[in-house]
Design an enzyme around this catalytic site. Structure first.
Site, mmCIF file in Angstrom:
data_model
loop_
_atom_site.group_PDB
_atom_site.id
_atom_site.type_symbol
_atom_site.label_atom_id
_atom_site.label_comp_id
_atom_site.label_asym_id
_atom_site.label_seq_id
_atom_site.Cartn_x
_atom_site.Cartn_y
_atom_site.Cartn_z
ATOM 1 N N LYS A 173 10.119 -13.566 11.218
ATOM 2 C CA LYS A 173 9.370 -14.116 12.347
ATOM 3 C C LYS A 173 7.941 -13.592 12.339
ATOM 4 O O LYS A 173 7.700 -12.407 12.501
ATOM 5 C CB LYS A 173 10.029 -13.700 13.665
ATOM 6 C CG LYS A 173 9.416 -14.436 14.848
ATOM 7 C CD LYS A 173 9.758 -13.807 16.171
ATOM 8 C CE LYS A 173 8.620 -13.059 16.777
ATOM 9 N NZ LYS A 173 7.387 -13.807 16.976
ATOM 10 N N GLY A 226 4.501 -3.626 14.649
ATOM 11 C CA GLY A 226 3.969 -4.093 15.925
ATOM 12 C C GLY A 226 3.725 -2.922 16.849
ATOM 13 O O GLY A 226 3.551 -1.786 16.398
ATOM 14 N N THR A 228 4.199 0.039 19.788
ATOM 15 C CA THR A 228 5.182 1.113 19.983
ATOM 16 C C THR A 228 6.215 0.737 21.047
ATOM 17 O O THR A 228 7.411 1.005 20.886
ATOM 18 C CB THR A 228 4.444 2.426 20.321
ATOM 19 O OG1 THR A 228 3.700 2.802 19.155
ATOM 20 C CG2 THR A 228 5.398 3.543 20.687
ATOM 21 N N THR A 230 7.282 -2.259 21.864
ATOM 22 C CA THR A 230 8.222 -3.236 21.285
ATOM 23 C C THR A 230 9.172 -2.518 20.327
ATOM 24 O O THR A 230 10.380 -2.803 20.311
ATOM 25 C CB THR A 230 7.457 -4.344 20.523
ATOM 26 O OG1 THR A 230 6.364 -4.774 21.301
ATOM 27 C CG2 THR A 230 8.350 -5.526 20.204
ATOM 28 N N GLU A 248 6.986 0.233 11.995
ATOM 29 C CA GLU A 248 5.572 0.568 11.773
ATOM 30 C C GLU A 248 4.858 0.235 13.072
ATOM 31 O O GLU A 248 4.691 -0.930 13.406
ATOM 32 C CB GLU A 248 5.001 -0.275 10.623
ATOM 33 C CG GLU A 248 5.716 -0.110 9.300
ATOM 34 C CD GLU A 248 5.542 1.277 8.706
ATOM 35 O OE1 GLU A 248 4.558 1.960 9.061
ATOM 36 O OE2 GLU A 248 6.401 1.687 7.914
ATOM 37 N N CYS A 282 -4.391 -1.405 12.598
ATOM 38 C CA CYS A 282 -3.673 -0.221 13.083
ATOM 39 C C CYS A 282 -4.254 1.054 12.496
ATOM 40 O O CYS A 282 -4.058 2.131 13.029
ATOM 41 C CB CYS A 282 -2.202 -0.343 12.713
ATOM 42 S SG CYS A 282 -1.958 -0.670 10.970
ATOM 43 N N GLU A 384 -3.573 3.553 22.929
ATOM 44 C CA GLU A 384 -4.093 2.632 21.914
ATOM 45 C C GLU A 384 -4.802 1.457 22.593
ATOM 46 O O GLU A 384 -4.236 0.794 23.452
ATOM 47 C CB GLU A 384 -2.944 2.091 21.062
ATOM 48 C CG GLU A 384 -3.445 1.246 19.895
ATOM 49 C CD GLU A 384 -2.332 0.597 19.073
ATOM 50 O OE1 GLU A 384 -1.389 0.055 19.675
ATOM 51 O OE2 GLU A 384 -2.424 0.635 17.839
#
Ligand code: NAD
Length: 480
Positions: A173, A226, A228, A230, A248, A282, A384
């Protein structure tokens, strides 16, 4: 309006719901295509196709598997201009960046793992006079790959390529915010002759399609990149199901600049490491720590260089920065800039959204922003932001900078700028990060381990790490 399709069992298909979501071009703020609003029914179909394909794909001779992956790489490369334009239109990044980085790296990902699969080997352990152990590395079965919007095809292929190389079948996805190049990839798969069901791409929302992939009992491993939060949600579902997990996640990376650095070169590189892709990588450094004795000098040169960056239409070659990926994300970044002011920060440059003329009048643009005068513990310096916003903080010595650098919950990457080799080694060893660059940034060797510590993730991608993640080790002992 163009409607993208899912790619299930080798065919481009409509979602079962027959409903679609709008896809925006961030540079104009306009809807330009639609993507399937899929749900767990599409995921079930994709899983069924993947499961059926597994027996054959996992036993396909390595050379044939390699050739198909190479053809996929060639297929992207042949349509380079189309992929480059699509990535830029979908994400808002300058076209020249998707031409220099995103799409060539997606091509490299397929080539790298096509080659790796022919060289991957497993261990054997001899016990003199007793026997020998050999370890099989078997594909897991059907695996799930879920990726974000910031480097869409690059990160999507970074997961899919090793998963396929090791003989798994995949339900993947892409981000609903940037679905287009994944759709083009499904066309390439058909052209390359990838057998039906080996890769399935299901478009749609995270809480529907993503969640259904994670919850599916038959999908035995999840590779996720994606945010943190999630990642936390995914782990809470997948861990009790004993799925293999690679996460990640987010970062708040320190850029550590010592007095003995090559200051001109450092300024130049730190502008790139801070504002590439509008700061939406990132690995971008967002907290810049500068040794006190060069603080004023660095600040002056850095601000001047950032002020000369051109934010503009992603289609223009002279644009250094393009649009922020979505309206919602633009608002989030602006709210953090306002928070920084409330926390006592002084804005040295930028700080506002930017209104362009013409085609991009309704696009989502933000000026590159530099803030100083904030405590290292404040929210602006701990959370972030994932946009074109950096803070400058002076430090006295190594001990103090390491304390500040390591004060966040994240630990993805760090850069260190110094000509003192011993210091570089010392700081690299002590900084809490999975990836450290010294006097450089974003130099990537695909063989190296890639990933973060603390809230930046679990597990490593890249090289053999990914080949190991996507296989199960089975040890076999034979008595002598
Ligand atoms: P996100 O977490 O919102 O979404 C990532 C993907 O997960 C999307 O495809 C989304 O649809 C899906 N998703 C959302 N909810 C889900 C759920 N409940 N179950 C399963 N899937 C779900 O992240 P984003 O906003 O797309 O990307 C930005 C974030 O990604 C930043 O935090 C950034 O640091 C991080 N990131 C990390 C790396 C890395 O290598 N560590 C690389 C790129 C981006």
């Amino acid at each position: 309006m163009e409607q993208l399709k899912n790619y299930i069992n080798g065919e481009l298909t409509e979602p079962v719901s027959k409903t679609y979501l709008d896809n925006y071009e961030p540079a104009t703020g306009e809807v330009y295509s639609q993507l399937p609003d899929s749900d767990e029914r599409d995921v079930r179909l994709a899983f069924g196709a993947a499961k059926n394909a597994f027996e054959s794909w996992s036993t396909t001779p390595l050379e044939n598997r390699m050739m198909i992956l190479m053809k996929m790489a060639d297929g992207i490369e042949k349509r380079m201009d189309e992929f480059v334009a699509a990535e830029s239109k979908d994400n808002g990044k300058p076209k020249k960046l998707s031409r220099a980085v995103d799409i060539p790296r997606a091509v490299s990902n397929f080539r790298f793992y096509a080659s790796a699969l022919q060289h991957f080997a497993s261990e054997s352990h001899q016990m003199p006079g007793v026997g020998i152990n050999y370890t099989l590395r078997q594909p897991i079965g059907v695996v799930g790959c879920i990726s974000p919007w910031n480097l869409p095809l690059y990160l999507f292929s970074w997961k899919i390529a090793p998963a396929l190389a090791t003989g798994n079948c995949v339900v993947a996805k892409p981000s609903e915010i940037t679905p287009y190049t994944a759709y083009l990839l499904s066309q390439v798969c058909i052209e390359a002759g990838l057998p039906k069901g080996v890769l399935n791409i299901v478009h749609g929302l995270g809480n529907k399609v993503g969640q259904a992939i994670v919850e599916h009992e038959g999908i035995k491993a999840i590779s996720f990149t994606g945010g943190t939060e999630t990642g936390k949600r995914i782990a809470s579902v997948a861990a009790p199901m004993f799925k293999k997990l690679s996460l990640e996640l987010g970062g708040k990376n320190p850029t550590i600049i010592f007095t003995d650095c090559d200051i001109e070169e450092t300024v130049k590189q730190v502008v790139t490491s801070s504002f590439s892709n509008q700061g939406e990588i990132c690995l971008c450094g967002s907290r810049i720590f500068i040794e006190k004795s060069i603080y004023a000098k660095f600040k002056e040169a850095f601000v001047a260089r950032v002020q000369s960056l051109k934010v503009g239409d992603p289609n223009n070659d002279d644009s250094n920065m393009g649009a922020i990926v979505s309206l919602q994300h633009k608002q989030k970044i602006l709210s953090y800039i306002r928070l920084a002011e409330e926390e006592g920060g002084k804005i040295l440059c930028g700080g506002n959204e930017l209104k362009l003329d013409g085609r991009c009048a309704n696009g989502y643009f933000i000026e590159p922003t530099i803030i100083e005068g904030l405590d290292y513990k404040c929210r602006t310096n701990q959370e972030e932001i994932f946009g074109p916003v950096v803070t400058l903080t002076p430090f006295e010595n190594e001990e103090e900078v390491l304390m500040m650098a390591n004060s966040v919950k994240y630990g993805l990457s760090a850069t260190i700028w110094t000509n003192d080799l011993k210091r570089a080694h010392r700081v690299a060893e002590k900084v809490e990060a999975g990836i450290v660059w010294i006097n450089s940034w974003l130099v990537r060797d695909l063989r190296t381990p890639f990933g973060g510590v603390k809230a930046s993730g679990v597990g490593r991608e890249g090289g053999w790490e990914a080949m190991r993640f996507f296989t199960e080790a089975k040890n076999v002992f034979i008595k002598s």
